[in-house]
Design an enzyme around this catalytic site. Structure first.
Site, PDB file in Angstrom:
ATOM      1  N   CYS A 103      77.446  29.205  14.993  1.00 40.20           N
ATOM      2  CA  CYS A 103      76.565  29.584  13.896  1.00 40.20           C
ATOM      3  C   CYS A 103      77.341  30.362  12.849  1.00 40.20           C
ATOM      4  CB  CYS A 103      75.406  30.431  14.399  1.00 40.20           C
ATOM      5  SG  CYS A 103      74.309  30.877  13.049  1.00 40.20           S
TER       6      CYS A 103
ATOM      7  N   GLY B 255      73.936  15.970  13.039  1.00 42.59           N
ATOM      8  CA  GLY B 255      74.457  16.242  11.707  1.00 42.59           C
ATOM      9  C   GLY B 255      73.968  15.165  10.757  1.00 42.59           C
ATOM     10  N   GLY B 256      72.848  15.416  10.096  1.00 43.19           N
ATOM     11  CA  GLY B 256      72.372  14.489   9.077  1.00 43.19           C
ATOM     12  C   GLY B 256      71.612  13.284   9.575  1.00 43.19           C
TER      13      GLY B 256
ATOM     14  N   ILE C 269      77.543  18.126  15.430  1.00 41.37           N
ATOM     15  CA  ILE C 269      78.137  19.296  14.810  1.00 41.37           C
ATOM     16  C   ILE C 269      77.051  20.307  14.403  1.00 41.37           C
ATOM     17  CG2 ILE C 269      80.115  18.048  13.906  1.00 41.37           C
ATOM     18  CD1 ILE C 269      78.741  17.862  11.197  1.00 41.37           C
TER      19      ILE C 269
HETATM   20  C1  LIG Z   1      67.019  26.086   9.420  1.00 34.39           C
HETATM   21  C2  LIG Z   1      68.060  25.799  10.453  1.00 34.39           C
HETATM   22  C3  LIG Z   1      68.225  26.668  11.527  1.00 34.39           C
HETATM   23  C4  LIG Z   1      69.195  26.416  12.501  1.00 34.39           C
HETATM   24  N1  LIG Z   1      69.304  27.253  13.563  1.00 34.39           N
HETATM   25  C5  LIG Z   1      70.203  26.963  14.571  1.00 34.39           C
HETATM   26  C6  LIG Z   1      70.265  27.733  15.748  1.00 34.39           C
HETATM   27  O1  LIG Z   1      69.496  28.692  15.933  1.00 34.39           O
HETATM   28  N2  LIG Z   1      71.182  27.418  16.711  1.00 34.39           N
HETATM   29  C7  LIG Z   1      72.020  26.348  16.560  1.00 34.39           C
HETATM   30  O2  LIG Z   1      72.834  26.069  17.436  1.00 34.39           O
HETATM   31  N3  LIG Z   1      71.964  25.578  15.454  1.00 34.39           N
HETATM   32  C8  LIG Z   1      71.076  25.859  14.461  1.00 34.39           C
HETATM   33  N4  LIG Z   1      71.002  25.046  13.355  1.00 34.39           N
HETATM   34  C9  LIG Z   1      71.902  23.889  13.259  1.00 34.39           C
HETATM   35  C10 LIG Z   1      71.207  22.594  13.711  1.00 34.39           C
HETATM   36  O3  LIG Z   1      70.783  22.691  15.043  1.00 34.39           O
HETATM   37  C11 LIG Z   1      72.150  21.403  13.525  1.00 34.39           C
HETATM   38  O4  LIG Z   1      73.284  21.575  14.346  1.00 34.39           O
HETATM   39  C12 LIG Z   1      72.610  21.219  12.105  1.00 34.39           C
HETATM   40  O5  LIG Z   1      71.580  21.548  11.211  1.00 34.39           O
HETATM   41  C13 LIG Z   1      73.096  19.819  11.798  1.00 34.39           C
HETATM   42  O6  LIG Z   1      72.085  18.871  11.967  1.00 34.39           O
HETATM   43  P1  LIG Z   1      71.164  18.322  10.760  1.00 34.39           P
HETATM   44  O7  LIG Z   1      72.081  17.886   9.669  1.00 34.39           O
HETATM   45  O8  LIG Z   1      70.372  17.205  11.366  1.00 34.39           O
HETATM   46  O9  LIG Z   1      70.307  19.466  10.318  1.00 34.39           O
HETATM   47  C14 LIG Z   1      70.034  25.298  12.387  1.00 34.39           C
HETATM   48  C15 LIG Z   1      69.866  24.428  11.292  1.00 34.39           C
HETATM   49  C16 LIG Z   1      68.882  24.664  10.350  1.00 34.39           C
HETATM   50  C17 LIG Z   1      68.728  23.691   9.206  1.00 34.39           C
END
Ligand SMILES: Cc1cc2nc3c(=O)[nH]c(=O)nc-3n(C[C@H](O)[C@H](O)[C@H](O)COP(=O)(O)O)c2cc1C
Ligand SMILES: Cc1cc2nc3c(=O)[nH]c(=O)nc-3n(C[C@H](O)[C@H](O)[C@H](O)COP(=O)(O)OP(=O)(O)OC[C@H]3O[C@@H](n4cnc5c(N)ncnc54)[C@H](O)[C@@H]3O)c2cc1C
Ligand SMILES: Cc1cc2nc3c(=O)[nH]c(=O)nc-3n(C[C@H](O)[C@H](O)[C@H](O)COP(=O)(O)OP(=O)(O)OC[C@H]3O[C@@H](n4cnc5c(N)ncnc54)[C@H](O)[C@@H]3O)c2cc1C
Ligand SMILES: Cc1cc2nc3c(=O)[nH]c(=O)nc-3n(C[C@H](O)[C@H](O)[C@H](O)COP(=O)(O)O)c2cc1C
Ligand code: FES
Ligand code: FES
Lengths: 244, 304, 304, 244
Positions: free
Chosen positions: B131, B244-245, B192
């Site tokens: 994070c 990721g996306g 990711i």
């Molecule tokens: C609003 C928000 C909060 C997130 N909080 C966490 C979290 O608490 N722990 C974690 O491992 N990843 C967290 N992520 C990351 C997502 O789990 C994910 O790895 C990342 O957004 C990429 O995927 P995506 O492009 O589909 O959003 C968060 C992402 C978003 C958008």
């Protein structure tokens, strides 16, 4: 909450930057004045949150100001365009606490939710007084609509081109006989109202939102009663719980 | 009939679709909209030892094809997650879940892992070493092979659950970090997490989000996700949860071809609360279109 | 009247808009469409010692908000660039240009820098230590502070031109690399080059581009560019040429607020050959909209 | 090259997957049959290259097959939609080398450029023979249009449901009295034709493109005469220069 498609019925300017849009669709998720909807706009990633100004069984009216990419796309949408919208978002105003003579104070694009709220309070037999604040006469809107509800409408403009010269707080300070207040508008206005009112009240806040329905924690704020999500436990907070 | 069942470390999922941590809360906002038991599993909001409010607002900025968040791990702390959130979650979701934990010290990870280990419904512990929002926190663990390995090893000693390490893409060499986790005993790799990104508001001339930078996610980052899943699949022998996306069933197939056994959906849930449901419903049709009878046959297929 | 003039190491540009290397050839394809002398400058296609055909095709893949390329530095080699391309370029462009050079050894960089140093029209040498497409090549120089510093130092000894080091975003710590270049005598920093990305073709189940991975660029990567320009501006005292996903005059302002003195436009030229012209024409209007009288006043403005 | 806006005049299916689109706009940059245009499609990053099938002073006809995202969006566009298009791309076919009896061989969506080429050759007083190859009868198109030019049209289908059963090469092998050949189609077909023809000829290639006008080097190929960009020095190459 509900996700559904709405059809634009009307989309017209009220001032040079504020537009009224009427949308036709399933409004069953809306339960209170002060709730908002979240609008998907083709080509943009995040939805755009806009307050419900008024609604009935099959239509929603919103008033929006063109401030950036999304609202500038919205203003060019033509009737019969379909929009993907989340409805019934947020807590909305609680009218049970209003007493008989609540003040409704809207500043700029904080005016819209006051309209439905005024109607609800009237339906409940109360006598709301509405105070509307704008920068200048040319930016003012919806005074007629409020008057047609048969209620008292007071207006303040910063430059004095309409109504009282000054801010809504100047009007509020001159009033005494109100039982409660409801407001929506820019944060400095909310803060000033919180200070100058002598009753309890409910204030509606804005925050940048990821989802609008409580999933992302993007819009959180700290209150005296713990963390709240503006989109879920808000946008309406009670005067007493707010940490300025 | 096509087969969409996949298996992660002995846990069979009805389909590979898993809402990503931080974008699905504890599930009940979505359970109001549809029966979330159609999901393969889900990864709940990242949990830390202490309650956290997270970063100041604004925490959200829009980007082309994505968004930046700097929520900063807002959560009620592991004790309350266990005593309040999980019981509520259990009512709406009846399959094994993924517990996402975070920390700013090895001890904090260990503390959370040990506590969560007692929860029957937790199938997998997903250790977020990536994070980007916590100062002196998650970031550093995910950017060094040694640190990632240390967390992995420590967490493994206190839990009987499968441990997946969730990696940051903001690194020069994702493969060396994944390998270090494998050697340290990880059961799988999640990747990711978000890319570090930033926007500036032209009206104020200042960063849009209060914390200046944040985690960039959404469709825009998909090509980076595909690349990293591909690279890690080539180098390690662990199951990969790819993300990721992802926003369509096609994206799911692409990440699986790159090497993912299951796929998480993040930001897409926020802008379309039905995203996972739609993907799950589309998946069999899209599989048919590309002549895929069994998802297990395509995992890592792009490497052959 | 607004002022759009900015100065890079003593060279004053009429405006900060510079087509990015590899997306504008040697200018004459664009000179057929408009008078390219309206540009601030331009960075011509990356040059190596030997002629290179580059990578096998397909070399291009589409992404949400961007594209992946694996051209692999196709160019006729420094000798022919000087004898054939530059004379042709000179006919259509009359301002100082930026010579983008690449290499797979320090000697190759030095060779190219020395040759190009003799060219009067070259105002700045942009040293690409970041192209992700050359095996055992550019990539390694851009991912280690020591290697980047070594190239910088070596190139500086053989040229009297200003030397800008063009950095790769595919690193854990962009700041340490930028700092190393500064200490080694760089006159400026260009960033960012492309993100490493990949797509897989569902019809074949195989990577879309022949080289598997490639450089991801276009609007989608803009938040990463803003973030890195911001970080580097905070840490080094050199002018920055910012780039990565710029396609509008608003984007230009945002990168300048983050810390860029000038801005390059890459992939946008490929999908809209008039992209730079449109940005240059929009710039004064957008400046007025945001109350900006002189672009120099906003450079790094987001840091204040 | 030219960048300008075109208006869709017609967009209709010829088969279940091949569509004809007629576009109105500035065609002045088009100089030869075999050139292509590059179409911007809302929401997609890269333009889509499509051959010119025919054109006049103010309109262009293209034939396209729905194979992916872009072409599937295209098929749903309605007349009067505006499209941002680059025109006059690529070298096109050189008709000066044709002799009097050239063969024109189109396979699948390689058929379109043969149409304008046939017209040009006819205008120059030559007698082209056209060979069209398809997988099956249901996928065949434009035979009538070619016939209406008053030229000989031979058809091959892989499954024999129309014309000769087999490939265009089977027809070519049976012919002897041709002076030159021009072709466009899938690469295996081009390669087979290069091998089985006994004259010189010109072959049109496809490649994934970044720009379509020579700026990015995305589409390069190696020929006996050096590196060429398919979008600029191609898409038409001469049989003799091709390295298979
Ligand atoms: C609003 C928000 C909060 C997130 N909080 C966490 C979290 O608490 N722990 C974690 O491992 N990843 C967290 N992520 C990351 C997502 O789990 C994910 O790895 C990342 O957004 C990429 O995927 P995506 O492009 O589909 O959003 C968060 C992402 C978003 C958008
Ligand atoms: C609960 C709620 C109710 C609202 N009701 C109204 C209303 O009735 N009428 C009205 O005109 N406006 C209302 N707003 C503000 C409205 O959401 C923004 O003006 C709008 O999102 C701007 O979008 P844009 O694309 O034009 O601007 P951009 O600046 O291009 O938007 C960029 C991003 O910032 C967000 N954003 C920008 N300004 C705001 C803001 N003030 N509040 C929250 N997010 C913002 C956008 O949603 C978007 O994600 C409301 C906001 C909230 C949170
Ligand atoms: C010079 C030239 C002329 C062409 N003429 C025609 C024509 O007249 N009629 C016709 O139907 N098709 C023609 N094509 C092929 C056409 O460009 C592709 O079918 C189309 O780009 C596919 O786009 P899509 O979004 O539907 O497919 P997707 O697969 O979604 O496209 C993804 C990316 O790959 C590219 N791509 C996919 N297939 C091809 C291909 N075969 N060649 C080049 N790029 C491709 C797309 O342009 C896009 O960038 C031509 C191609 C070239 C290079
Ligand atoms: C087709 C293509 C070729 C490129 N070739 C080079 C190159 O030769 N040298 C270089 O330093 N960067 C090269 N780049 C990187 C760009 O100059 C730029 O850094 C990058 O694309 C990010 O900017 P953009 O998002 O505006 O494209 C190339 C980019 C593209 C798209
Ligand atoms: S905007 Fe996502 S929780 Fe409020
Ligand atoms: S597609 Fe860019 S040079 Fe050919």
């Amino acid at each position: 909450m509900n996700q559904s498609h709405f059809k634009i019925v009307k989309n017209e300017p009220l001032t040079s930057t504020v537009y009224r849009m009427v949308l036709e669709g399933d409004t069953s998720a809306i339960t209170r004045a002060g709730q908002f909807i979240n609008i998907k706009i083709e080509g943009l990633f995040l939805r755009r949150p806009i307050s419900v100004c008024d609604y009935d069984d099959s239509s929603i009216t919103i008033l929006y100001k063109t401030v950036g990419k999304g609202t500038n796309i919205m203003k060019d949408l033509t009737p019969s365009t379909q929009l993907d919208i989340l409805t019934g978002l947020g807590n909305g105003y609680d009218t049970t606490k209003s007493g008989n003579h609540p003040l409704l104070i809207g500043g700029g694009v904080g005016v819209p939710p006051m309209y439905r709220l005024a109607k609800n309070l009237l339906d409940e037999g109360k006598t709301p007084v509405v105070i509307l604040g704008f920068n200048t006469k040319d930016e003012a809107f919806y005074m007629e609509e409020f008057k047609q509800l048969g209620i008292e409408v007071l207006v303040a403009t910063a430059d004095g081109t309409l109504g009282t010269k000054g801010f809504v707080t100047d009007i509020v300070k001159s009033l005494t006989a109100y039982t409660y207040f409801y407001t929506c508008g820019p944060e400095p206005m909310l803060k000033a109202l919180s200070a100058c009112t002598n009753t309890s009240g409910q204030l509606s806040f804005e925050e940048r939102m990821g989802c609008g329905f409580g999933a992302c924690m993007g819009c959180s704020c700290q209150t005296k009663y713990g963390n709240k999500r503006i989109c879920k436990e808000g946008p309406v907070l009670e005067k007493e719980e707010i940490i300025w | 009939m096509v087969n969409t069942k996949v298996t992660l470390s002995g846990i069979t999922l009805d389909n590979p679709i898993i809402p990503a941590s931080g974008t699905f809360g504890y599930g009940y906002e979505f359970a109001e909209l549809y029966d979330i038991n159609i999901l393969g599993s889900f990864s709940f909001k990242g949990t830390t030892r202490e309650p956290r409010f997270g970063n100041p607002t604004p925490r959200i900025a829009e980007c082309t094809g994505g968004m930046i968040n700097s929520v900063g791990l807002q959560n009620p702390g592991i004790e309350k997650v266990i005593s309040e959130e999980l019981p509520k979650m259990k009512k709406v979701f009846h399959k094994p879940v993924i517990a996402n934990i975070s920390g700013s010290s090895v001890e904090e990870y260990v503390y959370c892992a040990e506590k969560i280990n007692a929860e029957e419904q937790v199938g997998i512990i997903e250790v977020n070493v990536s994070c980007p929002n916590v100062h002196h926190g998650g970031m550093s663990f995910g950017t060094s092979p040694q640190a990632a390995a240390a967390v992995t090893k420590a967490v493994k000693t206190v839990t009987t659950k499968s441990v997946y390490i969730k990696l940051s893409p903001n690194v020069t060499d994702i493969v060396s970090i994944a390998k270090a986790c494998e050697e340290a005993g990880a059961d799988g790799i999640s990747l990711i997490n978000t890319l570090m990104g930033m926007r500036i508001d032209l009206k104020t001339g200042k960063p849009t989000i209060a914390n200046k930078m944040g985690g960039f996610s959404g469709s825009a980052i998909f090509p980076v996700a595909v690349r990293m899943v591909y690279q890690v699949y080539e180098a390690v022998n662990l199951p990969i949860i790819g993300m990721g996306g992802v926003s369509t069933a096609e994206d799911v197939l692409e990440l699986m071809l790159a090497g993912a056994t299951a796929v998480q959906v993040g930001a897409a849930n926020l802008v379309d609360p039905f995203a996972c449901k739609n993907i799950i419903e589309d998946l069999p049709h899209v599989m048919k279109k590309y002549g895929i009878k069994d998802l297990n046959h395509i995992i890592g297929g792009a490497h052959k």
